[in-house]
Design a protein around this motif. Structure first.
Motif, PDB file in Angstrom:
ATOM      1  N   ALA A   1      47.060  36.376  27.427  1.00 46.58           N
ATOM      2  CA  ALA A   1      47.540  35.528  28.522  1.00 46.58           C
ATOM      3  C   ALA A   1      47.369  36.185  29.889  1.00 46.58           C
ATOM      4  N   THR A   2      47.395  37.520  29.935  1.00 48.71           N
ATOM      5  CA  THR A   2      47.279  38.203  31.228  1.00 48.71           C
ATOM      6  C   THR A   2      45.866  38.673  31.548  1.00 48.71           C
ATOM      7  N   GLU A   3      44.947  38.562  30.604  1.00 46.18           N
ATOM      8  CA  GLU A   3      43.561  38.975  30.867  1.00 46.18           C
ATOM      9  C   GLU A   3      42.930  38.236  32.048  1.00 46.18           C
ATOM     10  N   PRO A   4      43.137  36.921  32.186  1.00 56.26           N
ATOM     11  CA  PRO A   4      42.532  36.250  33.344  1.00 56.26           C
ATOM     12  C   PRO A   4      43.012  36.804  34.689  1.00 56.26           C
ATOM     13  N   LEU A   5      44.240  37.284  34.751  1.00 53.33           N
ATOM     14  CA  LEU A   5      44.729  37.880  35.994  1.00 53.33           C
ATOM     15  C   LEU A   5      43.991  39.187  36.288  1.00 53.33           C
ATOM     16  N   HIS A   6      43.797  40.018  35.267  1.00 60.25           N
ATOM     17  CA  HIS A   6      43.003  41.235  35.456  1.00 60.25           C
ATOM     18  C   HIS A   6      41.579  40.881  35.902  1.00 60.25           C
ATOM     19  N   TRP A   7      41.004  39.873  35.266  1.00 56.79           N
ATOM     20  CA  TRP A   7      39.651  39.443  35.621  1.00 56.79           C
ATOM     21  C   TRP A   7      39.595  38.998  37.079  1.00 56.79           C
ATOM     22  N   ALA A   8      40.574  38.224  37.507  1.00 54.19           N
ATOM     23  CA  ALA A   8      40.614  37.757  38.896  1.00 54.19           C
ATOM     24  C   ALA A   8      40.751  38.925  39.867  1.00 54.19           C
ATOM     25  N   ILE A   9      41.535  39.928  39.504  1.00 50.32           N
ATOM     26  CA  ILE A   9      41.696  41.097  40.372  1.00 50.32           C
ATOM     27  C   ILE A   9      40.366  41.831  40.527  1.00 50.32           C
ATOM     28  N   TYR A  10      39.667  42.042  39.410  1.00 52.53           N
ATOM     29  CA  TYR A  10      38.368  42.721  39.499  1.00 52.53           C
ATOM     30  C   TYR A  10      37.329  41.875  40.231  1.00 52.53           C
ATOM     31  N   ALA A  11      37.353  40.569  40.023  1.00 51.95           N
ATOM     32  CA  ALA A  11      36.416  39.688  40.731  1.00 51.95           C
ATOM     33  C   ALA A  11      36.687  39.716  42.230  1.00 51.95           C
ATOM     34  N   ALA A  12      37.952  39.674  42.609  1.00 49.78           N
ATOM     35  CA  ALA A  12      38.302  39.761  44.034  1.00 49.78           C
ATOM     36  C   ALA A  12      37.857  41.095  44.606  1.00 49.78           C
TER      37      ALA A  12
END
Length: 135
Positions: free
Chosen positions: A53-64
């Motif tokens: 559930a929290t992987e997309p947040l990590h992904w968004a942080i790295y993408a940003a």
């Protein structure tokens, strides 16, 4: 900004963000089995559905981070340093709370704390490299 006009260490952080955004996080989200999935936030490991559930947040942080370093956006300056500082503190927390240790392994957390702390400090001091205009 051209890759050659910023410090090499900053290019390395940019490359890490690219790797995490386009290779590791998609692999982790799509192919890591639920039973072995783990995400670490503030030094506390999440497993199973909590990790997924929290992987997309990590992904968004790295993408940003990848976008921000690519364009050297001004908004990245404080956030990259603060995120890296929480990773540094998280290394100490993880060393003390990880289930595989008995709580006396603070020494395992000190070297990564110092390394990420130094990187956070460098990011904090690098404001001049980041654009203050939108374009």
């Amino acid at each position: 900004m051209e890759l050659g006009t910023r410090p090499g260490w900053m290019n390395a952080v940019f490359a890490f963000c690219l790797f995490m955004t386009f290779l590791y996080m998609p692999y982790d989200m799509l192919w890591t089995p639920l039973a072995s999935d783990a995400e670490v936030w503030f030094g506390l490991a999440l497993h199973g559905w909590a990790a997924k559930a929290t992987e997309p947040l990590h992904w968004a942080i790295y993408a940003a981070g990848a976008f921000g370093f690519w364009k050297m956006r001004s908004w990245l300056h404080p956030w990259a340093a603060l995120y890296t500082a929480q990773v540094a503190v998280g290394m100490l927390v993880w060393a003390l709370t990880d289930a595989r240790t008995d709580g006396r392994e603070l020494v395992l957390g000190v070297p990564p704390f110092l390394a990420f702390g130094a990187l956070a400090w460098q990011l904090w001091r690098s404001r001049a490299y980041f654009n203050t205009r939108a374009g």
